[in-house]
Design a protein around this motif. Structure first.
Motif, PDB file in Angstrom:
ATOM      1  N   ARG A   1       0.760  -1.199   0.126  1.00  0.00           N
ATOM      2  CA  ARG A   1       0.173  -0.011  -0.008  1.00  0.00           C
ATOM      3  C   ARG A   1       0.883   1.220   0.062  1.00  0.00           C
ATOM      4  O   ARG A   1       0.716   2.144  -0.851  1.00  0.00           O
ATOM      5  CB  ARG A   1      -0.978   0.064   1.293  1.00  0.00           C
ATOM      6  CG  ARG A   1      -1.812  -0.971   1.160  1.00  0.00           C
ATOM      7  CD  ARG A   1      -2.858  -0.857   2.445  1.00  0.00           C
ATOM      8  NE  ARG A   1      -3.858  -2.087   2.383  1.00  0.00           N
ATOM      9  CZ  ARG A   1      -4.827  -2.243   1.659  1.00  0.00           C
ATOM     10  NH1 ARG A   1      -5.206  -1.356   0.599  1.00  0.00           N
ATOM     11  NH2 ARG A   1      -5.603  -3.340   1.790  1.00  0.00           N
ATOM     12  N   ILE A   2       1.851   1.386   0.868  1.00  0.00           N
ATOM     13  CA  ILE A   2       2.965   2.267   0.732  1.00  0.00           C
ATOM     14  C   ILE A   2       3.607   2.549  -0.469  1.00  0.00           C
ATOM     15  O   ILE A   2       3.549   3.686  -1.155  1.00  0.00           O
ATOM     16  CB  ILE A   2       3.881   2.106   1.824  1.00  0.00           C
ATOM     17  CG1 ILE A   2       3.424   2.062   3.213  1.00  0.00           C
ATOM     18  CG2 ILE A   2       5.103   3.258   1.785  1.00  0.00           C
ATOM     19  CD1 ILE A   2       4.308   1.716   4.247  1.00  0.00           C
ATOM     20  N   ASP A   3       3.825   1.650  -1.402  1.00  0.00           N
ATOM     21  CA  ASP A   3       4.423   1.558  -2.754  1.00  0.00           C
ATOM     22  C   ASP A   3       3.269   1.879  -3.584  1.00  0.00           C
ATOM     23  O   ASP A   3       3.664   2.338  -4.828  1.00  0.00           O
ATOM     24  CB  ASP A   3       5.038   0.342  -2.753  1.00  0.00           C
ATOM     25  CG  ASP A   3       6.142  -0.013  -2.593  1.00  0.00           C
ATOM     26  OD1 ASP A   3       6.870   0.853  -1.733  1.00  0.00           O
ATOM     27  OD2 ASP A   3       6.614  -1.131  -2.265  1.00  0.00           O
ATOM     28  N   GLY A   4       1.989   2.366  -3.305  1.00  0.00           N
ATOM     29  CA  GLY A   4       0.947   2.619  -4.151  1.00  0.00           C
ATOM     30  C   GLY A   4       0.072   1.605  -4.906  1.00  0.00           C
ATOM     31  O   GLY A   4      -0.536   1.930  -5.654  1.00  0.00           O
ATOM     32  N   ALA A   5       0.331   0.303  -4.412  1.00  0.00           N
ATOM     33  CA  ALA A   5      -0.562  -0.757  -4.967  1.00  0.00           C
ATOM     34  C   ALA A   5      -1.957  -0.578  -4.589  1.00  0.00           C
ATOM     35  O   ALA A   5      -2.311  -0.268  -3.620  1.00  0.00           O
ATOM     36  CB  ALA A   5      -0.061  -2.164  -4.398  1.00  0.00           C
ATOM     37  N   THR A   6      -2.889  -0.942  -5.626  1.00  0.00           N
ATOM     38  CA  THR A   6      -4.240  -0.649  -5.360  1.00  0.00           C
ATOM     39  C   THR A   6      -4.800  -2.057  -4.754  1.00  0.00           C
ATOM     40  O   THR A   6      -4.211  -3.019  -4.493  1.00  0.00           O
ATOM     41  CB  THR A   6      -5.086  -0.560  -6.543  1.00  0.00           C
ATOM     42  OG1 THR A   6      -4.915  -1.751  -7.559  1.00  0.00           O
ATOM     43  CG2 THR A   6      -4.387   0.677  -7.393  1.00  0.00           C
TER      44      THR A   6
ATOM     45  N   GLN B   1      -4.489  -4.879  -7.150  1.00  0.00           N
ATOM     46  CA  GLN B   1      -3.166  -5.237  -7.505  1.00  0.00           C
ATOM     47  C   GLN B   1      -2.631  -6.177  -6.026  1.00  0.00           C
ATOM     48  O   GLN B   1      -1.760  -7.084  -6.380  1.00  0.00           O
ATOM     49  CB  GLN B   1      -2.131  -3.989  -7.600  1.00  0.00           C
ATOM     50  CG  GLN B   1      -2.596  -3.474  -8.857  1.00  0.00           C
ATOM     51  CD  GLN B   1      -1.784  -2.227  -9.167  1.00  0.00           C
ATOM     52  OE1 GLN B   1      -1.425  -1.245  -8.085  1.00  0.00           O
ATOM     53  NE2 GLN B   1      -1.238  -1.901 -10.308  1.00  0.00           N
TER      54      GLN B   1
END
Length: 293
Positions: free
Chosen positions: A190-195, A198
């Motif tokens: 989540r921190i890396d921007g994954a939805t 994903q």
């Protein structure tokens, strides 16, 4: 204790009762089923050895192959339904409000016997007093189906109770596997921007793939040998439209008193289940197993 565990004789003594139980409950019946399949027997007259005649008859029996086709349809539908169970488990594992209550609700069908479930759905599917046709008439649909009497829809109608019966079983398996995934992996994604999609497809699914393989085997083999609910609801009818291999075996052995032929069907069913299990394991085999700690 170490001295005891290093003594192979004592270990064999402890294991022997379990081995004898497995031998008596599993392997001896398998051997006897194969043996009876070589006989012509009505359970009253003396058995008569006829060699492979029952198996030759099996290969030429169109009704049997129709039951095989129906069992395979159930196996495919059961496998596809795993995606639905997995999606529900994904949602429940996301700490949504009321997840604990929903898990208990999904488990209710598991607490009921197959006969009770069959009787319940017989009431639901009743052509005149059933709640399903009552609802369809209420919304303006005329000529409602005779769900269990129409050869075109009976197979699908029978599958719905099966889908409902085993929902809790598979959802709990997937839920437990998903909850076993470390939360740090999900948070890092989540921190890396994954939805959420994903995370589900690229993190959670690969990590529980071994569990998914087991459930596929359970779904396929369970569908191939499914019997009780179908037998109570339709008996394989109408005109064999919902006959599966297990009900065909039962009808051959106990209704027509052809125990030799029924045993041949049972042995053939065992072989198909073994082949299906082997095939699934080969198709889903992976060289690397994803591990996490």
């Amino acid at each position: 204790m170490e001295k005891v565990m290093s003594n192979k004789g004592i270990i064999a003594l402890y294991v022997l009762p379990s081995l004898l139980l497995i031998l008596a409950v599993i392997y001896v019946p398998i051997v006897l089923t194969g043996y009876y399949g070589l006989m012509e027997w009505d359970a009253v007259s003396p058995m008569q050895y006829i060699g492979l005649d029952n198996y030759s008859r099996l290969i030429e029996d169109g009704a049997f192959w129709a039951s095989v086709r129906h069992s395979l349809v159930f196996a495919v539908m059961s496998t596809l339904s795993l995606a639905l169970y997995l999606a529900v488990a994904m949602i429940l594992s996301g700490n949504i409000r009321g997840a604990n209550l929903l898990r208990k609700v999904y488990l209710i069908p598991m607490l009921l016997s197959s006969v009770a479930i069959a009787q319940l759905w017989l009431k639901i599917y009743h052509p005149t007093t059933g709640i399903l046709n009552g609802f369809l008439e209420w919304i303006g649909i005329e000529n409602t189906p005779a769900w269990l009497s129409d050869p075109k829809v009976v197979l699908w109608a029978v599958f719905i109770p099966i889908l409902w019966q085993y929902a809790g079983f598979y959802i709990i398996i997937y839920y437990a596997a998903l909850k076993n995934i470390p939360g740090t992996l999900v948070e890092a994604a989540r921190i890396d921007g994954a939805t959420s999609v994903q995370i589900a497809l690229r993190i959670k699914l690969p990590l529980i793939f071994e569990v998914i393989k087991v459930t596929i085997v359970l779904a396929v083999v369970g569908s191939l040998k499914y019997f009780d609910l179908i037998y109570v609801m339709t008996g394989g009818g109408p005109n064999g439209a919902s006959e599966v291999m297990a009900s065909f075996m039962y009808n051959a052995a106990f209704d027509r008193k052809e125990f030799g032929y029924g045993s041949a069907v049972g042995f053939f069913l065992l072989v198909i289940c073994l082949i299906a299990t082997w095939g699934i394991r080969r198709l889903t085999a992976t060289k690397d197993t994803i591990e996490y700690s």
